[in-house]
Design a protein around this motif. Structure first.
Motif, PDB file in Angstrom:
ATOM      1  N   ASP A 208       0.833  -1.212   0.000  1.00 38.36           N
ATOM      2  CA  ASP A 208       0.000   0.000   0.000  1.00 38.36           C
ATOM      3  C   ASP A 208       0.865   1.258   0.000  1.00 38.36           C
ATOM      4  OD1 ASP A 208      -2.298  -1.492  -0.003  1.00 38.36           O
ATOM      5  OD2 ASP A 208      -2.588  -1.407   2.168  1.00 38.36           O
ATOM      6  N   LYS A 209       1.948   1.218   0.754  1.00 32.81           N
ATOM      7  CA  LYS A 209       2.848   2.358   0.816  1.00 32.81           C
ATOM      8  C   LYS A 209       3.516   2.599  -0.538  1.00 32.81           C
ATOM      9  CE  LYS A 209       6.547   4.275   3.707  1.00 32.81           C
ATOM     10  NZ  LYS A 209       7.453   4.002   4.853  1.00 32.81           N
ATOM     11  N   ASP A 210       3.892   1.520  -1.193  1.00 33.13           N
ATOM     12  CA  ASP A 210       4.546   1.649  -2.498  1.00 33.13           C
ATOM     13  C   ASP A 210       3.598   2.161  -3.567  1.00 33.13           C
ATOM     14  OD1 ASP A 210       7.405   0.581  -2.305  1.00 33.13           O
ATOM     15  OD2 ASP A 210       6.266  -0.947  -1.247  1.00 33.13           O
ATOM     16  N   LEU A 211       2.334   1.811  -3.474  1.00 29.84           N
ATOM     17  CA  LEU A 211       1.362   2.305  -4.436  1.00 29.84           C
ATOM     18  C   LEU A 211       1.200   3.820  -4.342  1.00 29.84           C
ATOM     19  CD1 LEU A 211      -1.379  -0.472  -4.213  1.00 29.84           C
ATOM     20  CD2 LEU A 211       0.200  -0.048  -6.111  1.00 29.84           C
ATOM     21  N   LYS A 212       1.588   4.383  -3.216  1.00 27.03           N
ATOM     22  CA  LYS A 212       1.566   5.835  -3.033  1.00 27.03           C
ATOM     23  C   LYS A 212       2.870   6.476  -3.516  1.00 27.03           C
ATOM     24  CE  LYS A 212      -1.461   5.443   0.992  1.00 27.03           C
ATOM     25  NZ  LYS A 212      -1.563   5.643   2.462  1.00 27.03           N
ATOM     26  N   GLY A 213       3.792   5.632  -4.020  1.00 24.95           N
ATOM     27  CA  GLY A 213       5.044   6.155  -4.556  1.00 24.95           C
ATOM     28  C   GLY A 213       6.182   6.171  -3.558  1.00 24.95           C
ATOM     29  N   GLU A 214       6.023   5.513  -2.409  1.00 23.27           N
ATOM     30  CA  GLU A 214       7.047   5.521  -1.368  1.00 23.27           C
ATOM     31  C   GLU A 214       7.776   4.174  -1.323  1.00 23.27           C
ATOM     32  OE1 GLU A 214       5.505   6.875   2.424  1.00 23.27           O
ATOM     33  OE2 GLU A 214       3.814   7.799   1.395  1.00 23.27           O
ATOM     34  N   ILE A 215       9.051   4.221  -0.929  1.00 18.20           N
ATOM     35  CA  ILE A 215       9.831   3.000  -0.735  1.00 18.20           C
ATOM     36  C   ILE A 215       9.585   2.489   0.679  1.00 18.20           C
ATOM     37  CG2 ILE A 215      12.163   2.035  -0.599  1.00 18.20           C
ATOM     38  CD1 ILE A 215      13.024   4.065  -2.694  1.00 18.20           C
ATOM     39  N   SER A 216       9.418   1.182   0.831  1.00 20.94           N
ATOM     40  CA  SER A 216       9.192   0.594   2.156  1.00 20.94           C
ATOM     41  C   SER A 216      10.225  -0.489   2.441  1.00 20.94           C
ATOM     42  CB  SER A 216       7.780   0.019   2.248  1.00 20.94           C
ATOM     43  OG  SER A 216       7.597  -0.989   1.271  1.00 20.94           O
ATOM     44  N   ARG A 217      10.469  -0.723   3.729  1.00 27.69           N
ATOM     45  CA  ARG A 217      11.445  -1.727   4.164  1.00 27.69           C
ATOM     46  C   ARG A 217      10.881  -2.483   5.357  1.00 27.69           C
ATOM     47  NH1 ARG A 217      14.314   2.805   2.686  1.00 27.69           N
ATOM     48  NH2 ARG A 217      16.104   2.480   1.277  1.00 27.69           N
ATOM     49  N   PHE A 218      11.211  -3.770   5.421  1.00 28.17           N
ATOM     50  CA  PHE A 218      10.846  -4.542   6.615  1.00 28.17           C
ATOM     51  C   PHE A 218      11.713  -5.796   6.691  1.00 28.17           C
ATOM     52  CE2 PHE A 218       8.028  -6.199   3.301  1.00 28.17           C
ATOM     53  CZ  PHE A 218       8.099  -7.578   3.492  1.00 28.17           C
ATOM     54  N   THR A 219      11.757  -6.398   7.835  1.00 24.45           N
ATOM     55  CA  THR A 219      12.455  -7.661   8.071  1.00 24.45           C
ATOM     56  C   THR A 219      11.449  -8.652   8.628  1.00 24.45           C
ATOM     57  OG1 THR A 219      14.554  -6.546   8.527  1.00 24.45           O
ATOM     58  CG2 THR A 219      14.320  -8.810   9.306  1.00 24.45           C
TER      59      THR A 219
END
Length: 250
Positions: A208-219
């Motif tokens: 969802d965050k990426d669809l807004k044009g933002e890069i996301s990270r998680f482990t």
């Protein structure tokens, strides 16, 4: 008097129609009889065949342009005998434009011509140049090939998702790391379903965050397809052309 005026109108109409053919931005040629005598041909056709109007008009096609015999004689003969049209797509033709060689591409239709008794007496050829469309497609294909080569050269596990979060591509290193033998079993699967239930919310939030044009990270923890336990450091990035909305997720 009225009959004479009528004939003049018919002749004027025929002349106008002939001029339209000669100036048309498509290839047009009409051949009559079993020897395919060229009775009408326009500027583009002459340019493609490298002939003048006087070279070909009212002459059998393969006498005035013998180099065309290998490619066209069988096609024209079959149409003339069977009445079945022939369509060719993306035929490459080497032209000379502004004194320089130029590769052009054409879609062409060969259609039988029939008289009032439905007997075939000739064939009309109409060709449309599609060079710009073919070259544009080739550029896209070359760009996609380059992108795929870059993705395959990465040592990381790389996936491309569509805007619904479904997997469309995974590089070979990714398949090895996830112990997947056949990508076809994975294609179009929602990426979040590969994760355990405890991680699916995290994965969906990242998309969802990426669809807004933002890069996301998680482990997060996720075993491989063969059950090998693994922890993954994940970076999810939107893919788009400059000035365009998000088109894919990487």
């Amino acid at each position: 008097m009225k009959e004479t005026e009528g004939l003049k109108k018919i002749e004027a109409s025929e002349d106008k129609f002939q001029n339209l053919i000669l100036q048309a931005p498509v290839l047009i040629a009409i051949f009559e009889g079993a020897s395919f005598i060229t009775v009408t041909i326009n500027k583009m056709a002459l340019e493609i065949w490298g002939r003048s109007y006087e070279d070909v008009i009212n002459k059998p096609l393969f006498e005035s342009s013998p180099e065309l015999e290998d490619g066209l004689k069988t096609i024209l003969s079959d149409i003339y005998s069977t009445g079945v049209p022939f369509i060719s797509n993306e035929i490459p033709v080497q032209l000379k434009r502004v004194g320089k060689p130029d590769m052009a591409y054409f879609n062409s239709v060969y259609q039988p011509l029939r008289d009032a008794e439905n007997k075939i007496y000739g064939i009309i050829l109409i060709g449309t140049e599609i060079t710009e469309a073919v070259n544009a497609r080739k550029k896209v294909e070359e760009s996609e090939l380059l992108s795929r080569t870059i993705l395959e050269s990465s040592p990381d596990c790389l996936k491309i998702l569509d805007l619904e979060g479904r997997i469309q591509f995974m590089n070979n290193n990714g398949l090895c790391q996830m112990e997947i033998d056949d990508f076809s079993a994975l294609k179009n699967i929602n990426w979040d379903t590969l994760w355990g239930s405890e991680s699916q919310g995290l994965v969906k939030a990242s998309i969802d965050k990426d669809l807004k044009g933002e890069i996301s990270r998680f482990t997060s923890f996720c075993p491989t397809a063969k059950g090998t336990p693994k922890w993954w450091d994940v970076v999810v990035s939107p893919v788009r052309q400059p000035g365009e909305p998000v088109q894919q997720i990487l």
